[in-house]
Write an enzyme that holds these catalytic residues in place. Structure first.
Site, PDB file in Angstrom:
ATOM      1  N   SER A 104     -11.008  -0.864  71.662  1.00  0.00           N
ATOM      2  CA  SER A 104     -10.859  -0.497  69.914  1.00  0.00           C
ATOM      3  C   SER A 104     -11.563  -1.431  69.635  1.00  0.00           C
ATOM      4  CB  SER A 104      -9.507  -0.596  69.583  1.00  0.00           C
ATOM      5  OG  SER A 104      -9.513  -0.986  68.154  1.00  0.00           O
ATOM      6  N   TYR A 108      -1.029  -4.591  70.171  1.00  0.00           N
ATOM      7  CA  TYR A 108      -2.117  -3.758  70.304  1.00  0.00           C
ATOM      8  C   TYR A 108      -3.475  -4.510  70.697  1.00  0.00           C
ATOM      9  CZ  TYR A 108      -5.057   0.145  69.142  1.00  0.00           C
ATOM     10  OH  TYR A 108      -6.154   1.104  68.994  1.00  0.00           O
TER      11      TYR A 108
HETATM   12  N1  NAP Z   1      -8.019   6.759  66.086  1.00  0.00           N
HETATM   13  C1  NAP Z   1      -8.531   5.691  65.885  1.00  0.00           C
HETATM   14  O1  NAP Z   1      -9.179   5.488  64.701  1.00  0.00           O
HETATM   15  C2  NAP Z   1      -8.620   4.775  66.989  1.00  0.00           C
HETATM   16  C3  NAP Z   1      -9.537   3.564  66.795  1.00  0.00           C
HETATM   17  C4  NAP Z   1      -9.533   2.417  67.701  1.00  0.00           C
HETATM   18  C5  NAP Z   1      -8.955   2.774  69.222  1.00  0.00           C
HETATM   19  N2  NAP Z   1      -8.582   4.105  69.411  1.00  0.00           N
HETATM   20  C6  NAP Z   1      -8.188   4.208  70.671  1.00  0.00           C
HETATM   21  O2  NAP Z   1      -8.249   5.508  70.839  1.00  0.00           O
HETATM   22  C7  NAP Z   1      -7.379   6.129  71.897  1.00  0.00           C
HETATM   23  C8  NAP Z   1      -6.797   7.432  71.071  1.00  0.00           C
HETATM   24  O3  NAP Z   1      -6.534   7.410  69.821  1.00  0.00           O
HETATM   25  P1  NAP Z   1      -5.695   8.668  69.175  1.00  0.00           P
HETATM   26  O4  NAP Z   1      -5.426   8.147  67.663  1.00  0.00           O
HETATM   27  O5  NAP Z   1      -6.682   9.792  69.243  1.00  0.00           O
HETATM   28  O6  NAP Z   1      -4.465   8.757  70.021  1.00  0.00           O
HETATM   29  P2  NAP Z   1      -3.125   9.068  69.599  1.00  0.00           P
HETATM   30  O7  NAP Z   1      -3.025  10.442  68.684  1.00  0.00           O
HETATM   31  O8  NAP Z   1      -2.220   8.103  69.079  1.00  0.00           O
HETATM   32  O9  NAP Z   1      -2.337   9.437  70.974  1.00  0.00           O
HETATM   33  C9  NAP Z   1      -3.049  10.548  71.982  1.00  0.00           C
HETATM   34  C10 NAP Z   1      -2.094  10.906  73.088  1.00  0.00           C
HETATM   35  O10 NAP Z   1      -1.568   9.938  73.925  1.00  0.00           O
HETATM   36  C11 NAP Z   1      -0.341  10.393  74.490  1.00  0.00           C
HETATM   37  N3  NAP Z   1       0.500   9.246  74.843  1.00  0.00           N
HETATM   38  C12 NAP Z   1       0.943   8.293  73.778  1.00  0.00           C
HETATM   39  N4  NAP Z   1       1.831   7.614  74.463  1.00  0.00           N
HETATM   40  C13 NAP Z   1       2.025   7.816  75.690  1.00  0.00           C
HETATM   41  C14 NAP Z   1       2.623   7.431  76.924  1.00  0.00           C
HETATM   42  N5  NAP Z   1       3.570   6.278  76.933  1.00  0.00           N
HETATM   43  N6  NAP Z   1       2.427   8.096  78.071  1.00  0.00           N
HETATM   44  C15 NAP Z   1       1.448   9.206  78.180  1.00  0.00           C
HETATM   45  N7  NAP Z   1       0.934   9.755  77.055  1.00  0.00           N
HETATM   46  C16 NAP Z   1       1.104   9.144  76.045  1.00  0.00           C
HETATM   47  C17 NAP Z   1       0.153  11.594  73.276  1.00  0.00           C
HETATM   48  O11 NAP Z   1       0.552  12.679  74.023  1.00  0.00           O
HETATM   49  P3  NAP Z   1       2.017  13.209  73.897  1.00  0.00           P
HETATM   50  O12 NAP Z   1       2.690  12.740  72.781  1.00  0.00           O
HETATM   51  O13 NAP Z   1       1.888  14.506  74.146  1.00  0.00           O
HETATM   52  O14 NAP Z   1       2.728  12.495  75.157  1.00  0.00           O
HETATM   53  C18 NAP Z   1      -1.157  11.688  72.361  1.00  0.00           C
HETATM   54  O15 NAP Z   1      -1.355  13.033  72.378  1.00  0.00           O
HETATM   55  C19 NAP Z   1      -6.131   5.161  71.933  1.00  0.00           C
HETATM   56  O16 NAP Z   1      -6.349   4.192  72.819  1.00  0.00           O
HETATM   57  C20 NAP Z   1      -6.377   4.136  70.625  1.00  0.00           C
HETATM   58  O17 NAP Z   1      -5.999   2.871  70.665  1.00  0.00           O
HETATM   59  C21 NAP Z   1      -8.338   5.126  68.327  1.00  0.00           C
END
Ligand code: NAP
Length: 254
Positions: free
Chosen positions: A144, A157
């Site tokens: 991130s 985080y």
């Molecule tokens: N969205 C943003 O703006 C943003 C910005 C910076 C960084 N990021 C990074 O990008 C990545 C994806 O973000 P996102 O917002 O798309 O993700 P998200 O919706 O929060 O989660 C993605 C998936 O992770 C799985 N998950 C969560 N905890 C888990 C665990 N303990 N074991 C196995 N699976 C798990 C969940 O699947 P289930 O619930 O089906 O298990 C969920 O479908 C993350 O690493 C986040 O830190 C995102």
């Protein structure tokens, strides 16, 4: 020797994208499938992944699903053992804790570091021996922009993502001569399901205005960077952090 744009193709490769039932993980999984990879979706619940898996298969893509909680290393090991050989890892699971530093106690802090950082070590350790044997591998750790630009109320985080960025570099140093590359992929502000409530809040409007692009990113806008890092075209890109943030971290004011 293949020429462009074939060097961006992933035919014959198998990719595991953790946390790919929704959000950025799903978009990267779709993108990699479209680029020719056989895709392994992942989440904690196989039933929740089923409609996504069906969508990929209905579109004619080779796909399967693995289900394990990042906290459960025995389940992780068992699922990886029954999976086909994995050439590309996009490690995308990243849980958040938006409480203040003083509200996060030792156990909460340690748990989040375990899920977001220590579990990545465990997963990479299971996959790297096969990559070394096959003399080809791609490790892509989703971090991130908070790894370098801190925000309040995200201490565990932020610390985990900083560690993950360093881990990507350490793996690049250690495996550079083996045909494996290791890079971090750092998203900025993406309009994923998880962020919908924040987008509608004053803080969300602040994020939009802070971006030189004056908008949140569409989730699909992460896929091109992931395909690039996974592709033969990126064979000499190693130990890098590829930031996809519309210019947020390049600017002080915008
Ligand atoms: N969205 C943003 O703006 C943003 C910005 C910076 C960084 N990021 C990074 O990008 C990545 C994806 O973000 P996102 O917002 O798309 O993700 P998200 O919706 O929060 O989660 C993605 C998936 O992770 C799985 N998950 C969560 N905890 C888990 C665990 N303990 N074991 C196995 N699976 C798990 C969940 O699947 P289930 O619930 O089906 O298990 C969920 O479908 C993350 O690493 C986040 O830190 C995102």
């Amino acid at each position: 020797m293949s020429t462009f744009p074939d060097q961006f193709r992933l035919d014959g490769r198998t990719a595991l994208i953790t946390g790919s039932g929704r959000g950025l993980g799903w978009e990267m999984a779709k993108g990699l499938a479209e680029a020719g990879a056989r895709v392994l979706l992942h989440g904690r619940d196989r039933a929740r992944l089923a409609p996504r898996l069906a969508e990929l298969q209905a579109a004619g893509f080779a796909a399967d699903a693995l289900a394990f909680d990042m906290a459960d290393r025995a389940a992780m090991q068992a699922e990886i053992a029954r999976a086909p050989a994995i050439d590309i890892l996009i490690h995308n699971v990243g849980e958040r804790d938006r409480r203040s530093f003083l509200e996060i106690d030792h156990d909460d802090f340690a748990r989040l570091i375990d899920i977001d950082l220590v579990a990545a070590h465990a997963l990479v350790k299971l996959l790297v021996p096969g990559m070394i044997e096959r003399k080809w591998g791609r490790l892509i750790l989703v971090t991130s922009i908070v790894a370098d630009l801190a925000i309040p109320n995200a201490s565990s985080y932020t610390a985990a993502k900083g560690g993950l960025t360093s881990l990507a570099r350490a793996l690049a140093a250690e495996f550079g001569a083996t045909g494996i590359t290791s890079n971090a992929l750092a998203p900025g502000f993406f309009a994923t399901e998880t962020n919908q409530r924040m987008i509608a809040s004053p803080s969300g409007e602040h994020h939009r205005a802070r971006s030189p692009a004056k908008r949140w990113a569409k989730p699909s806008e992460i896929a091109g960077a992931a395909i690039f890092l996974a592709s033969p075209a990126a064979a000499y890109v190693n130990g890098h952090t590829l930031v996809v943030d519309g210019g947020v971290s390049a600017t002080y004011l915008s």
